[in-house]
Each structure stands twice: as structure tokens, then as C-alpha cells.
Scaffold this motif. Structure first.
Motif, mmCIF file in Angstrom:
data_model
loop_
_atom_site.group_PDB
_atom_site.id
_atom_site.type_symbol
_atom_site.label_atom_id
_atom_site.label_comp_id
_atom_site.label_asym_id
_atom_site.label_seq_id
_atom_site.Cartn_x
_atom_site.Cartn_y
_atom_site.Cartn_z
ATOM 1 N N ALA A 100 -9.268 -26.746 20.126
ATOM 2 C CA ALA A 100 -10.229 -26.194 19.369
ATOM 3 C C ALA A 100 -10.229 -24.527 19.223
ATOM 4 C CB ALA A 100 -11.623 -26.451 19.260
ATOM 5 N N ARG A 101 -10.118 -23.782 20.212
ATOM 6 C CA ARG A 101 -9.908 -22.325 20.341
ATOM 7 C C ARG A 101 -8.526 -21.923 19.752
ATOM 8 N NH1 ARG A 101 -12.578 -22.994 25.179
ATOM 9 N NH2 ARG A 101 -10.759 -22.969 26.439
ATOM 10 N N VAL A 102 -7.570 -22.811 19.915
ATOM 11 C CA VAL A 102 -6.230 -22.463 19.369
ATOM 12 C C VAL A 102 -6.275 -22.696 17.551
ATOM 13 C CG1 VAL A 102 -3.822 -23.340 19.209
ATOM 14 C CG2 VAL A 102 -4.876 -23.138 21.699
ATOM 15 N N VAL A 103 -6.854 -23.767 17.283
ATOM 16 C CA VAL A 103 -6.888 -24.051 16.050
ATOM 17 C C VAL A 103 -7.547 -23.035 15.187
ATOM 18 C CG1 VAL A 103 -7.564 -25.729 14.372
ATOM 19 C CG2 VAL A 103 -6.483 -26.354 16.221
ATOM 20 N N THR A 104 -8.707 -22.575 15.773
ATOM 21 C CA THR A 104 -9.658 -21.780 15.153
ATOM 22 C C THR A 104 -9.128 -20.296 15.221
ATOM 23 O OG1 THR A 104 -11.280 -21.704 16.951
ATOM 24 C CG2 THR A 104 -11.587 -23.211 14.980
ATOM 25 N N SER A 105 -8.234 -19.908 16.042
ATOM 26 C CA SER A 105 -7.919 -18.442 16.196
ATOM 27 C C SER A 105 -6.584 -18.152 15.872
ATOM 28 C CB SER A 105 -7.768 -18.304 17.915
ATOM 29 O OG SER A 105 -8.998 -18.450 18.551
ATOM 30 N N MET A 106 -5.846 -19.139 15.390
ATOM 31 C CA MET A 106 -4.606 -18.842 14.885
ATOM 32 C C MET A 106 -4.308 -17.639 14.062
ATOM 33 S SD MET A 106 -2.929 -22.668 14.877
ATOM 34 C CE MET A 106 -1.166 -22.384 15.394
ATOM 35 N N LYS A 107 -5.101 -17.531 12.895
ATOM 36 C CA LYS A 107 -5.082 -16.667 11.807
ATOM 37 C C LYS A 107 -5.322 -15.346 12.253
ATOM 38 C CE LYS A 107 -4.365 -18.980 7.950
ATOM 39 N NZ LYS A 107 -3.207 -19.284 7.257
ATOM 40 N N SER A 108 -6.583 -15.340 13.159
ATOM 41 C CA SER A 108 -6.765 -13.968 13.679
ATOM 42 C C SER A 108 -5.769 -13.458 14.701
ATOM 43 C CB SER A 108 -8.204 -14.058 14.422
ATOM 44 O OG SER A 108 -9.385 -14.439 13.494
ATOM 45 N N CYS A 109 -5.349 -14.099 15.555
ATOM 46 C CA CYS A 109 -4.364 -13.851 16.511
ATOM 47 C C CYS A 109 -3.011 -13.471 15.737
ATOM 48 C CB CYS A 109 -3.927 -14.874 17.379
ATOM 49 S SG CYS A 109 -5.240 -15.408 18.481
ATOM 50 N N GLU A 110 -2.789 -13.992 14.570
ATOM 51 C CA GLU A 110 -1.215 -13.409 13.860
ATOM 52 C C GLU A 110 -1.774 -11.894 13.554
ATOM 53 O OE1 GLU A 110 0.891 -16.617 11.344
ATOM 54 O OE2 GLU A 110 -1.107 -16.627 10.727
ATOM 55 N N ARG A 111 -3.127 -11.840 13.117
ATOM 56 C CA ARG A 111 -3.332 -10.329 12.578
ATOM 57 C C ARG A 111 -3.055 -9.337 13.833
ATOM 58 N NH1 ARG A 111 -9.033 -10.044 10.362
ATOM 59 N NH2 ARG A 111 -8.169 -7.778 9.691
ATOM 60 N N PHE A 112 -3.034 -9.929 15.015
ATOM 61 C CA PHE A 112 -2.752 -9.060 16.111
ATOM 62 C C PHE A 112 -1.561 -9.001 16.568
ATOM 63 C CE2 PHE A 112 -7.299 -9.158 16.808
ATOM 64 C CZ PHE A 112 -7.702 -7.931 17.106
ATOM 65 N N GLY A 113 -0.570 -9.726 15.764
ATOM 66 C CA GLY A 113 0.984 -9.613 16.117
ATOM 67 C C GLY A 113 1.495 -10.999 16.821
ATOM 68 N N TYR A 114 0.655 -11.750 17.162
ATOM 69 C CA TYR A 114 1.262 -12.856 17.840
ATOM 70 C C TYR A 114 1.865 -13.906 16.921
ATOM 71 C CZ TYR A 114 -1.769 -11.380 21.850
ATOM 72 O OH TYR A 114 -2.240 -10.860 22.850
ATOM 73 N N ARG A 115 2.887 -14.496 17.336
ATOM 74 C CA ARG A 115 3.435 -15.650 16.560
ATOM 75 C C ARG A 115 2.873 -16.963 16.835
ATOM 76 N NH1 ARG A 115 7.611 -19.006 17.514
ATOM 77 N NH2 ARG A 115 8.034 -17.996 19.640
ATOM 78 N N MET A 116 2.765 -17.560 15.865
ATOM 79 C CA MET A 116 2.204 -18.969 15.913
ATOM 80 C C MET A 116 3.255 -20.105 16.262
ATOM 81 S SD MET A 116 -0.805 -18.292 15.622
ATOM 82 C CE MET A 116 -0.369 -16.800 16.622
ATOM 83 N N GLY A 117 3.063 -21.067 16.840
ATOM 84 C CA GLY A 117 3.991 -22.123 17.294
ATOM 85 C C GLY A 117 4.138 -23.124 16.431
ATOM 86 N N VAL A 118 3.298 -23.114 15.334
ATOM 87 C CA VAL A 118 3.160 -24.007 13.954
ATOM 88 C C VAL A 118 3.227 -23.028 12.871
ATOM 89 C CG1 VAL A 118 2.528 -25.961 15.460
ATOM 90 C CG2 VAL A 118 0.892 -24.603 14.175
ATOM 91 N N SER A 119 3.662 -23.664 11.793
ATOM 92 C CA SER A 119 3.809 -22.876 10.431
ATOM 93 C C SER A 119 2.925 -23.460 9.425
ATOM 94 C CB SER A 119 5.127 -22.533 10.164
ATOM 95 O OG SER A 119 6.015 -23.718 9.719
ATOM 96 N N SER A 120 2.374 -24.827 9.747
ATOM 97 C CA SER A 120 1.699 -25.489 8.718
ATOM 98 C C SER A 120 0.686 -26.490 9.017
ATOM 99 C CB SER A 120 2.763 -26.252 7.831
ATOM 100 O OG SER A 120 3.301 -27.446 8.446
ATOM 101 N N PRO A 121 -0.082 -26.800 8.335
ATOM 102 C CA PRO A 121 -1.195 -27.828 8.889
ATOM 103 C C PRO A 121 -0.987 -29.046 9.216
ATOM 104 C CG PRO A 121 -2.082 -26.852 6.847
ATOM 105 C CD PRO A 121 -0.724 -26.440 6.889
ATOM 106 N N ASP A 122 0.372 -29.641 8.668
ATOM 107 C CA ASP A 122 1.226 -30.891 8.908
ATOM 108 C C ASP A 122 1.681 -30.766 10.390
ATOM 109 O OD1 ASP A 122 0.425 -32.258 6.776
ATOM 110 O OD2 ASP A 122 2.247 -31.731 5.606
ATOM 111 N N GLU A 123 2.391 -29.824 10.517
ATOM 112 C CA GLU A 123 2.984 -29.235 11.749
ATOM 113 C C GLU A 123 1.935 -29.279 12.944
ATOM 114 O OE1 GLU A 123 6.510 -26.348 13.482
ATOM 115 O OE2 GLU A 123 5.526 -25.838 11.809
ATOM 116 N N LEU A 124 0.844 -28.557 12.783
ATOM 117 C CA LEU A 124 -0.081 -28.359 13.715
ATOM 118 C C LEU A 124 -0.745 -29.659 13.692
ATOM 119 C CD1 LEU A 124 -2.406 -26.495 14.942
ATOM 120 C CD2 LEU A 124 -3.979 -27.027 12.822
ATOM 121 N N GLN A 125 -0.869 -30.492 12.968
ATOM 122 C CA GLN A 125 -1.278 -32.014 13.153
ATOM 123 C C GLN A 125 -0.221 -32.790 14.260
ATOM 124 O OE1 GLN A 125 -4.306 -33.444 12.117
ATOM 125 N NE2 GLN A 125 -3.834 -35.051 13.340
ATOM 126 N N ASP A 126 1.039 -32.698 14.058
ATOM 127 C CA ASP A 126 2.123 -33.359 14.564
ATOM 128 C C ASP A 126 2.248 -32.471 16.052
ATOM 129 O OD1 ASP A 126 2.650 -34.824 12.504
ATOM 130 O OD2 ASP A 126 4.506 -33.737 11.761
#
Length: 176
Positions: A40-66
Motif C-alpha cells: 500500500a505504501r508503494v502504490v500510494t507513494s509512486m507519484k510523489s516519489c517520481e517528483r523526487f526523481g525516483y524511477r518507478m518499476g511499473v509504468s501503468s496501472p495494468d503493469e502495477l496489477q501484474d
């Protein structure tokens, strides 16, 4: 004879307790809850962490699900949690985390009477997010989804976000 009868009763009681106690197949709901909370912390933090320059390991809601949600549910099922319960627990953890974040964002400036107090509140909130993103990226599991990059210059990103946010706050205050 009495001693032997007492031992028999004690042995039978111990066998009953052993037979009705937790088995190896019983799911560890506490451990699962902790894992679901991390997801839950990962899912809800992704957008904010992107703002801090972190890269996300998924790029879409479908990929997040998978890549994140389905595997964590499958793991819970392997550990004895039924699918519907696992899905419900993951959804509840995400909902609870979103509610916590909404509360923090709505109440982070409670009691601020001056612009300086509001500015301090914004800085505190940005510190919270910088720490949170760093801890997720450092976690062996969460770090697959919130990834350190050379662009993750927290100090520069935090300063940029704070300045942008404060400029918006000052503009709103000037309009009043």
C-alpha cells in the motif's frame, strides 16, 4: 496407579491442545498484513516519489496489477489465505494508506496562522515524503518498484518542490 492415571490425562490433554492449536498451514495474517501495508505504501507513494526523481518499476496501472498486486496476492494464497480475503486485505491496506495520506495533507497545516507557519508545514511535509521515498527505495521488496536513480537528488528535488508549493501558497495568500 493414581500417578499413571494423572499422566494419562495430562498426555491426552497435551495431545488435544497440540491437535487443536495452530498448524503449519495456518496463514500468518500479521505477517501478511505487514506485507500488504508495504504494498500500500508503494502504490500510494509512486507519484510523489517520481517528483523526487525516483524511477518507478511499473509504468501503468495494468503493469502495477501484474507485477505488484497479483504476485503479493498469489504469495498470500500460497501461505494459506484464500484469494477473496487476500484481495480484500490488499484493497483495505491501500484504502487505509490513502486515507492516512489525505488526513496528513489536509491536517498538515492545521493551526497555522501565519505564512511562516504554513511554509514550515510545507517543509515538514516534504521531509516526510523524501524520507518515505528513500526508505521505500532502500527496502529489498519495495525497491523493485521505487528505484534510486542518479536523478534522485532529494535535496534539489525537495528544494524545487518546496519553492513551487510555497510560490502557490504565497500567490493564494496575496489574492485574499
Amino acid at each position: 496407579m493414581r500417578l499413571s492415571r494423572g499422566l494419562s490425562v495430562l498426555t491426552a490433554s497435551a495431545a488435544l491442545v497440540w491437535a487443536t492449536g495452530p498448524s503449519a498451514a495456518d496463514p500468518d495474517y500479521l505477517a501478511q498484513g505487514e506485507q500488504f501495508a508495504l504494498v500500500a505504501r508503494v502504490v500510494t507513494s509512486m507519484k510523489s516519489c517520481e517528483r523526487f526523481g525516483y524511477r518507478m518499476g511499473v509504468s501503468s496501472p495494468d503493469e502495477l496489477q501484474d507485477k505488484l498486486l497479483n504476485p503479493i496476492i498469489a504469495q498470500a494464497v500460497r501461505e494459506g489465505v484464500d484469494v477473496a480475503t487476500a484481495e480484500t486485505l490488499v484493497a483495505a491496506a491501500i484504502r487505509e494508506e490513502r486515507e492516512r495520506q489525505n488526513y496528513l495533507s489536509q491536517h498538515g497545516s492545521d493551526g497555522t496562522e501565519t505564512l511562516a507557519e504554513l511554509e514550515a508545514s510545507v517543509v515538514t511535509m516534504m521531509d516526510y515524503w523524501a524520507d518515505r521515498c528513500r526508505s521505500l527505495a532502500d527496502d529489498p521488496f519495495a525497491g523493485r518498484f521505487v528505484i534510486h536513480t542518479t536523478a534522485a537528488n532529494e535535496a534539489a528535488a525537495k528544494a524545487r518542490i518546496i519553492e513551487t508549493t510555497l510560490a502557490q501558497v504565497r500567490a493564494a495568500a496575496a489574492e485574499r
